[in-house]
Design a protein around this motif. Structure first.
Motif, PDB file in Angstrom:
ATOM      1  N   VAL A 388       7.770  48.199 154.795  1.00 52.57           N
ATOM      2  CA  VAL A 388       8.783  49.226 154.505  1.00 52.57           C
ATOM      3  C   VAL A 388       8.454  49.973 153.221  1.00 52.57           C
ATOM      4  CG1 VAL A 388      11.231  49.601 154.001  1.00 52.57           C
ATOM      5  CG2 VAL A 388      10.556  47.945 155.755  1.00 52.57           C
ATOM      6  N   ASP A 389       7.848  49.277 152.262  1.00 58.22           N
ATOM      7  CA  ASP A 389       7.499  49.883 150.979  1.00 58.22           C
ATOM      8  C   ASP A 389       6.125  50.535 150.979  1.00 58.22           C
ATOM      9  OD1 ASP A 389       9.846  49.061 149.732  1.00 58.22           O
ATOM     10  OD2 ASP A 389       9.005  47.138 149.152  1.00 58.22           O
ATOM     11  N   MET A 390       5.365  50.330 152.021  1.00 56.88           N
ATOM     12  CA  MET A 390       3.960  50.733 152.015  1.00 56.88           C
ATOM     13  C   MET A 390       3.683  52.012 152.791  1.00 56.88           C
ATOM     14  SD  MET A 390       2.161  48.667 150.164  1.00 56.88           S
ATOM     15  CE  MET A 390       0.494  48.848 150.777  1.00 56.88           C
ATOM     16  N   VAL A 391       4.720  52.670 153.267  1.00 60.59           N
ATOM     17  CA  VAL A 391       4.559  53.931 153.983  1.00 60.59           C
ATOM     18  C   VAL A 391       5.367  55.009 153.285  1.00 60.59           C
ATOM     19  CG1 VAL A 391       4.143  52.808 156.203  1.00 60.59           C
ATOM     20  CG2 VAL A 391       6.479  53.403 155.563  1.00 60.59           C
ATOM     21  N   SER A 392       5.000  56.260 153.499  1.00 62.03           N
ATOM     22  CA  SER A 392       5.739  57.365 152.897  1.00 62.03           C
ATOM     23  C   SER A 392       7.147  57.414 153.476  1.00 62.03           C
ATOM     24  CB  SER A 392       5.024  58.689 153.165  1.00 62.03           C
ATOM     25  OG  SER A 392       5.182  59.063 154.533  1.00 62.03           O
ATOM     26  N   SER A 393       8.025  58.114 152.800  1.00 58.45           N
ATOM     27  CA  SER A 393       9.414  58.195 153.264  1.00 58.45           C
ATOM     28  C   SER A 393       9.499  58.862 154.630  1.00 58.45           C
ATOM     29  CB  SER A 393      10.271  58.952 152.250  1.00 58.45           C
ATOM     30  OG  SER A 393       9.772  60.259 152.021  1.00 58.45           O
ATOM     31  N   ARG A 394       8.625  59.821 154.898  1.00 60.19           N
ATOM     32  CA  ARG A 394       8.642  60.484 156.207  1.00 60.19           C
ATOM     33  C   ARG A 394       8.193  59.537 157.303  1.00 60.19           C
ATOM     34  NH1 ARG A 394       5.952  66.499 155.215  1.00 60.19           N
ATOM     35  NH2 ARG A 394       7.352  67.181 153.542  1.00 60.19           N
ATOM     36  N   VAL A 395       7.143  58.796 157.040  1.00 60.35           N
ATOM     37  CA  VAL A 395       6.657  57.848 158.043  1.00 60.35           C
ATOM     38  C   VAL A 395       7.698  56.758 158.268  1.00 60.35           C
ATOM     39  CG1 VAL A 395       4.891  56.113 158.569  1.00 60.35           C
ATOM     40  CG2 VAL A 395       4.227  58.322 157.598  1.00 60.35           C
ATOM     41  N   LEU A 396       8.336  56.286 157.193  1.00 63.16           N
ATOM     42  CA  LEU A 396       9.362  55.264 157.329  1.00 63.16           C
ATOM     43  C   LEU A 396      10.520  55.771 158.180  1.00 63.16           C
ATOM     44  CD1 LEU A 396      10.588  52.526 156.641  1.00 63.16           C
ATOM     45  CD2 LEU A 396      11.468  53.535 154.517  1.00 63.16           C
ATOM     46  N   GLU A 397      10.956  56.990 157.920  1.00 66.54           N
ATOM     47  CA  GLU A 397      12.047  57.567 158.702  1.00 66.54           C
ATOM     48  C   GLU A 397      11.657  57.650 160.178  1.00 66.54           C
ATOM     49  OE1 GLU A 397      14.745  61.676 158.917  1.00 66.54           O
ATOM     50  OE2 GLU A 397      13.221  61.418 157.361  1.00 66.54           O
TER      51      GLU A 397
END
Length: 432
Positions: A388-397
């Protein structure tokens, strides 16, 4: 006209403080240098910090005045970037892991390697947290941030429900299936989660960490691998199968965090999956449910021969600017806020897991104590980095939305990760 201008000035002064939720008040000697500490995100706005900082500031023997500035996450990075560009960044500030990676790569952060050694933390700070505090590609082993609180990705369970139904604490997929079968046959949902938000990706993180570890996440972020790599598709397929087997209840797709926790605390579900920071929300709802008792499952192997037991988020990074005008003052503030005195108070009053084992000695919360005693020792490596912490906010979304749709039966694991990879490709193209 003069009256209007006076009113306007008053309004502008008031609006200038709207962005921050407030600064720590102090009666300290105004001749001491002020060290600004920027705090974002609700999880770090600890209720005991203000009083402790006021106590520090009131002591005339202390060399600085600490000024806490609490912000909401919206617009925080824009503000921070603007202050860097203006040449006036705060002396201490907080960053998420992905933004920390970018700041470290750009040379914006002060090297804290010697500072940790001087405090004796090079040996006592959790090794996973130390790896977290370096850039993604860290050939020198240097650290540029101080990681605050650890949270393990876990499954909470209703202790009394398990006792009443004769359910043994699961340790692997076979025993987890059996626990889910008993719960379902007794009209209970097995596992619920808030899949309309980050907890959707947390499900994926649990299996990914055990199956492939961290390297592939770093490679995908650096463009040397892809988020739809077959091994990651395989990991997400394990989650998909748990949904199809009613281990993870499909209703989770409709829940946010509050709703999923309510299902768990009210006794409609035997288990709830997230990470240990959610104990605060569980405790808040459970306060009105006398007799409710919960803990976390010590360990479940979702795959054979897992690399680690659980992924861990090693917390936010607390950093000092590389060209800080008052490095000594910044390090003094960092030492106070993340020293044993404040840690002991926070452990007892708030319930947080620190990255220095000895600071957790007075942690009494049953679930957090289980995490410290059973999960942290086996996950203290860089392989435990939290997806969850290792991807960009866009990818996480995109992942959150995609896994939610997978739980609803609308997307396959392959489609979820194809979409995530395309999101990352598009984001990288926009940055160029």
């Amino acid at each position: 006209m003069k009256k209007f201008l006076c009113v306007l000035c008053i309004l502008l002064c008031a609006l200038s403080g709207v962005f921050a939720n407030g600064s720590s008040e102090t009666s300290a000697d105004s001749s001491r240098p002020v060290v600004r500490v920027y705090c974002g995100w609700a999880e770090t706005q600890l209720p005991n910090w203000r009083a402790l900082v006021d106590e520090y500031n009131a002591n005339p023997d202390n060399p600085i005045t600490i000024q806490l500035e609490f912000f909401g996450s919206s617009g925080y990075f824009d503000r921070l970037n603007a202050e860097f560009l203006a040449g006036d960044p705060p002396e201490v500030f907080q960053l998420t892991k992905t933004v920390f990676n970018e700041y470290a790569a750009a040379g914006r952060l002060y090297d804290l390697t010697d500072y940790l050694a001087e405090r004796g933390l090079s040996e006592t700070l959790n090794k996973g947290a130390q790896a977290w505090a370096g850039p993604l590609v860290n050939e020198t082993g240097h650290v540029y941030g101080f990681p605050d609180f650890a949270n393990t990705s876990c499954i909470f369970y209703n202790v009394n429900m398990f006792k009443e139904l004769g359910i043994e604490e699961p340790t692997d997929m076979e025993s987890l299936r059996e626990a889910a079968r008993i719960l379902n046959e007794n009209g209970k949902k097995a596992i619920v989660t808030g899949a309309s938000d980050w907890c959707a990706t947390d499900l994926f993180a649990k299996v990914q960490a055990q199956m492939v570890g961290t390297d592939i996440l770093i490679d995908a972020y650096m463009g040397n691998a892809q988020y739809n790599d077959p091994v990651l598709v395989e990991a997400l397929t394990v989650v998909d199968n748990m949904v199809k087997e009613n281990i993870i209840d499909p209703s989770s797709a409709d829940y946010n965090d509050d709703e999923a926790i309510a299902e768990f605390v009210s006794g409609n579900a035997g288990m709830y999956t997230a990470h240990t920071a959610m104990t605060a929300m569980i405790d808040s709802l459970a306060a009105s449910m006398p007799g409710f008792e919960y803990n976390i499952i010590k360990n479940i192997d979702f795959v054979e021969d897992p690399l680690i037991s659980v992924p861990v988020t090693w917390g936010q990074m607390w950093c000092v600017p590389a060209d800080c005008d008052n490095v000594e003052g910044a390090l003094e503030a960092l030492t106070f806020l993340f020293g044993e005195y404040v840690a002991n108070d926070t452990v007892e009053k708030v319930g947080k897991i620190y990255n220095v084992e000895s600071w957790n000695k007075n942690l009494s919360h049953p679930a957090l104590r289980t995490a410290v005693d059973y999960q942290m020792p086996s996950s203290a490596t860089a392989d435990s980095f939290y997806l969850v912490d290792m991807v960009s906010s866009r990818v996480l979304e995109n992942l959150n939305r995609g896994i939610q749709q997978m739980i609803q039966g609308r997307l396959t694991p392959q489609q979820v990760l194809d979409n995530a990879q395309q999101t990352w490709v598009d984001e990288q193209a926009q940055r160029q």
